[in-house]
Design a protein around this motif. Structure first.
Motif, PDB file in Angstrom:
ATOM      1  N   PHE A  80      13.534  -9.644  17.850  1.00 46.05           N
ATOM      2  CA  PHE A  80      15.074  -9.109  18.501  1.00 46.05           C
ATOM      3  C   PHE A  80      15.688 -10.385  18.187  1.00 46.05           C
ATOM      4  O   PHE A  80      16.371 -10.711  18.596  1.00 46.05           O
ATOM      5  N   TYR A 121      10.476  -5.163  24.878  1.00 39.81           N
ATOM      6  CA  TYR A 121      11.546  -5.180  24.791  1.00 39.81           C
ATOM      7  C   TYR A 121      12.428  -4.096  24.766  1.00 39.81           C
ATOM      8  O   TYR A 121      13.877  -4.247  24.482  1.00 39.81           O
ATOM      9  N   THR A 122      12.021  -2.922  23.203  1.00 45.16           N
ATOM     10  CA  THR A 122      12.840  -2.410  22.995  1.00 45.16           C
ATOM     11  C   THR A 122      13.423  -1.492  24.482  1.00 45.16           C
ATOM     12  O   THR A 122      14.895  -1.416  24.048  1.00 45.16           O
ATOM     13  N   PHE A 176      15.843  -4.208  26.605  1.00 44.62           N
ATOM     14  CA  PHE A 176      16.973  -4.471  25.826  1.00 44.62           C
ATOM     15  C   PHE A 176      17.949  -3.588  25.081  1.00 44.62           C
ATOM     16  O   PHE A 176      18.834  -3.618  24.542  1.00 44.62           O
ATOM     17  N   GLU A 177      17.505  -2.014  24.962  1.00 46.46           N
ATOM     18  CA  GLU A 177      17.601  -1.022  24.360  1.00 46.46           C
ATOM     19  C   GLU A 177      18.189  -1.409  22.790  1.00 46.46           C
ATOM     20  O   GLU A 177      19.127  -1.530  22.386  1.00 46.46           O
ATOM     21  N   CYS A 178      17.291  -2.426  22.239  1.00 47.91           N
ATOM     22  CA  CYS A 178      17.206  -2.459  20.641  1.00 47.91           C
ATOM     23  C   CYS A 178      15.573  -2.622  19.674  1.00 47.91           C
ATOM     24  O   CYS A 178      15.210  -2.588  20.927  1.00 47.91           O
ATOM     25  N   GLU A 179      16.224  -2.040  18.650  1.00 47.05           N
ATOM     26  CA  GLU A 179      14.742  -2.173  18.404  1.00 47.05           C
ATOM     27  C   GLU A 179      14.454  -3.760  17.181  1.00 47.05           C
ATOM     28  O   GLU A 179      15.079  -4.205  15.871  1.00 47.05           O
ATOM     29  N   GLN A 195      12.678  -6.087  14.169  1.00 48.39           N
ATOM     30  CA  GLN A 195      12.375  -6.208  13.516  1.00 48.39           C
ATOM     31  C   GLN A 195      10.958  -6.699  13.398  1.00 48.39           C
ATOM     32  O   GLN A 195      10.153  -7.628  13.795  1.00 48.39           O
ATOM     33  N   THR A 237      16.555 -15.038  17.835  1.00 46.02           N
ATOM     34  CA  THR A 237      15.987 -14.361  18.101  1.00 46.02           C
ATOM     35  C   THR A 237      15.574 -14.723  18.398  1.00 46.02           C
ATOM     36  O   THR A 237      15.212 -15.866  18.771  1.00 46.02           O
TER      37      THR A 237
END
Length: 121
Positions: free
Chosen positions: A39, A21-22, A25-28, A30, A46
């Protein structure tokens, strides 16, 4: 009344799913615990990943029974996203296809959760 806050996806390996998913989706995400990652999608919802072995009460079902449905602004963005994900090695159940509601494709994550991306007609 109430509003949807999140969708929890049960996963076999939290680290593999977190990486998927990181990268996709190109996001970190938590990390809320060693077995739970969140995410953000948009401003209100989320996607939560929960390692199934740690679900309480216990669960036995992972992917395939539902799908995340993500809308993009236009067909050009959809094709661009499809090409980006393809280069990242994402597996697809459906290539970009025109259906009654618009252009769409369906990808799967490592646990076979379905991710539908679409652009309205």
């Amino acid at each position: 009344m109430f509003k949807i806050d999140s969708f929890v996806l049960y996963v076999d390996d939290i680290e593999i799913s977190k990486k998927f998913y990181t990268d996709t989706f190109e996001c970190e995400g938590q990390v809320l615990s060693p077995t739970f990652v969140s995410f953000p999608l948009g401003t209100e919802v989320t996607i939560e990943l929960k390692q199934i072995a740690q679900a309480e009460p216990s669960a036995t079902i992972t992917g395939g029974g539902t799908e995340l449905s993500l809308v993009v602004e236009n067909p050009e963005r959809l094709h661009k996203l499809y090409d980006q994900w393809k280069l990242k090695g994402v597996t697809f159940l459906q290539v970009p296809t025109e259906l009654v509601f618009g252009l769409t494709f369906v990808a799967i994550d490592p646990d076979e959760h379905r991710i539908r991306v679409f652009a309205h007609k």
